[in-house]
Structure formats: structure tokens, C-alpha cells
Design an enzyme around this catalytic site. Structure first.
Site, short mmCIF file in Angstrom:
data_model
loop_
_atom_site.label_atom_id
_atom_site.label_comp_id
_atom_site.label_asym_id
_atom_site.label_seq_id
_atom_site.Cartn_x
_atom_site.Cartn_y
_atom_site.Cartn_z
N TYR A 20 0.83 -1.20 0.00
CA TYR A 20 0.00 0.00 0.00
C TYR A 20 0.87 1.25 0.00
O TYR A 20 0.64 2.19 -0.77
CB TYR A 20 -0.94 -0.01 1.21
CG TYR A 20 -1.70 1.28 1.39
CD1 TYR A 20 -2.68 1.66 0.48
CD2 TYR A 20 -1.44 2.13 2.46
CE1 TYR A 20 -3.37 2.86 0.62
CE2 TYR A 20 -2.12 3.32 2.61
CZ TYR A 20 -3.09 3.68 1.68
OH TYR A 20 -3.75 4.87 1.82
N GLU A 42 -11.77 5.80 4.79
CA GLU A 42 -11.27 6.68 5.85
C GLU A 42 -12.34 6.93 6.90
O GLU A 42 -12.05 6.99 8.10
CB GLU A 42 -10.78 8.01 5.26
CG GLU A 42 -9.61 7.91 4.30
CD GLU A 42 -8.30 7.50 4.95
OE1 GLU A 42 -8.26 7.37 6.18
OE2 GLU A 42 -7.32 7.28 4.21
N TRP A 50 -5.55 2.27 10.41
CA TRP A 50 -5.75 2.13 8.96
C TRP A 50 -5.57 0.68 8.53
O TRP A 50 -6.26 0.20 7.64
CB TRP A 50 -4.79 3.04 8.21
CG TRP A 50 -4.82 2.83 6.73
CD1 TRP A 50 -3.82 2.37 5.94
CD2 TRP A 50 -5.95 3.05 5.85
NE1 TRP A 50 -4.24 2.28 4.63
CE2 TRP A 50 -5.54 2.69 4.54
CE3 TRP A 50 -7.26 3.50 6.05
CZ2 TRP A 50 -6.39 2.78 3.44
CZ3 TRP A 50 -8.11 3.60 4.95
CH2 TRP A 50 -7.67 3.23 3.67
#
Length: 199
Positions: A20, A42, A50
Site C-alpha cells: 500500500y 477513511e 488504517w
């Protein structure tokens, strides 16, 4: 465990986290569906890490109609309750309902500005803010731009979209380049953007 030449938040024990960082984080995004995807993810992250959301990303994509805002906007109460039964996502009713609400608001913004991309990039004058961080402690959680974006989105009826979430969104979609000075991706993104080939 931090890898030399990458941002300090990257954990080498997590290959998907590395991928990522190396392939997506901080690359300018101008595709509305991708922007909507990051808004949904988000918002789901609020109060969580995250990585918790990243591991569920494929499930979100499957359950949220490939992050097509027009389709998500049509989710009814029955569909919402169906989503809340699926362990593949964060089963928080307020967050799931916020995603559906935000899809509706997203379409309104598209209608007003022609695209959500045209709307959101105005908050950084159309080009990424390039920061110069060295350590994890240097990273802010908000910025004047994320404060302004959050305030405007809330006025438009968006939910789960505070300044911290907005700043994380701006980092993810390249509205800010927050790769540290010693991170190899920082220069790659800057150079690619300069020649018009950001990837």
C-alpha cells in the site's frame, strides 16, 4: 520495525501494508470512484487503525458495489441491515449509514462541480502540498486545508468526516505528499508528477 528508505509508519511484518505504501499512498488521485473509495474507507477508520480497514478493503469493495457512489446512494434500510450482518466490514451502524448518506452527498457535489475531483482539489489549489517530514513525530493529524475541507463537507451534509479523517484522506490520495525526506517514494512521486506520469 521500520524499513530503511520508507516512511516510519510502514511495518515490514505486513506485506500488504508495504505494498500500500509503495504503490498507492500519496499518489495523486483524480478518479471520482477512487476518491469515493477512500472517503468510505477513511470514514470507516474513525477510531481504528488504517491497517484494520486495509485488511477489509476487498470486502468493502464487494459489499459497497465496487465503490460506485450512484449505486451506494440507492442502498435502502434493508440493504444496510444486510451489510451489518457481514463480518467482512466494520459493523458499525452509524458508519455504514454515513457511507450511504455520503454517497448521496457525493453525487450532489458531482452535479454542482462537474466532478468530485474538481471540487476537492480546490482545497490545495489543484496541486499537492509537499511537506518535509523526517520522523513519525513530525506528522500532523490535521492541517488548515483539512480543517477547511472538513468544515465544507459537513456543511454539505457529509458525516464521519472530521479534520483528522480529511487529513488522512488527503495523504492517501496525494493531495499532500507526506512521504518523509528519506523515503524513496517521495522523489518518485515528485518526479513522476513533473513529467506527467504519476504511478
Amino acid at each position: 520495525m521500520r524499513s530503511q528508505g520508507r516512511c516510519p509508519w510502514v511495518d515490514l511484518r505486513k506485506p500488504d501494508y508495504i505494498a500500500y505504501h509503495d504503490e498507492e499512498w500519496g499518489v495523486p488521485v483524480h478518479d471520482d470512484r477512487r476518491i469515493f473509495e477512500f472517503l468510505v474507507l477513511e470514514s470507516a477508520q474513525a477510531g481504528l487503525s488504517w491497517y484494520t480497514i486495509l485488511r477489509r478493503r476487498d470486502n468493502y469493495r464487494r459489499l459497497f458495489a465496487g465503490f460506485d457512489p450512484a449505486r451506494v446512494a440507492r442502498f435502502d434500510e434493508r440493504k444496510i441491515q444486510e451489510l451489518l450482518q457481514d463480518p467482512g466490514i466494520i459493523r458499525n451502524q452509524a458508519k455504514v449509514k454515513a457511507a450511504v448518506n455520503n454517497a448521496c452527498r457525493f453525487l450532489e457535489v458531482q452535479n454542482e462541480f462537474g466532478s468530485f475531483d474538481a471540487y476537492i482539489w480546490r482545497f490545495v489549489d489543484g496541486r499537492p502540498v509537499v511537506n518535509e517530514w523526517r520522523e513519525l513525530a513530525d506528522y500532523p493529524t490535521t492541517s488548515p486545508q483539512s480543517n477547511a475541507l472538513s468544515r465544507d463537507l459537513k456543511q454539505r451534509g457529509f458525516q464521519f468526516i472530521g479534520p483528522t479523517i480529511c487529513y488522512a484522506h488527503m495523504q492517501a490520495t496525494g493531495m499532500v505528499n507526506d512521504h518523509t525526506l528519506d523515503c524513496f517514494r517521495r522523489r518518485e512521486i515528485l518526479v513522476s508528477r513533473a513529467v506527467g506520469r504519476v504511478k
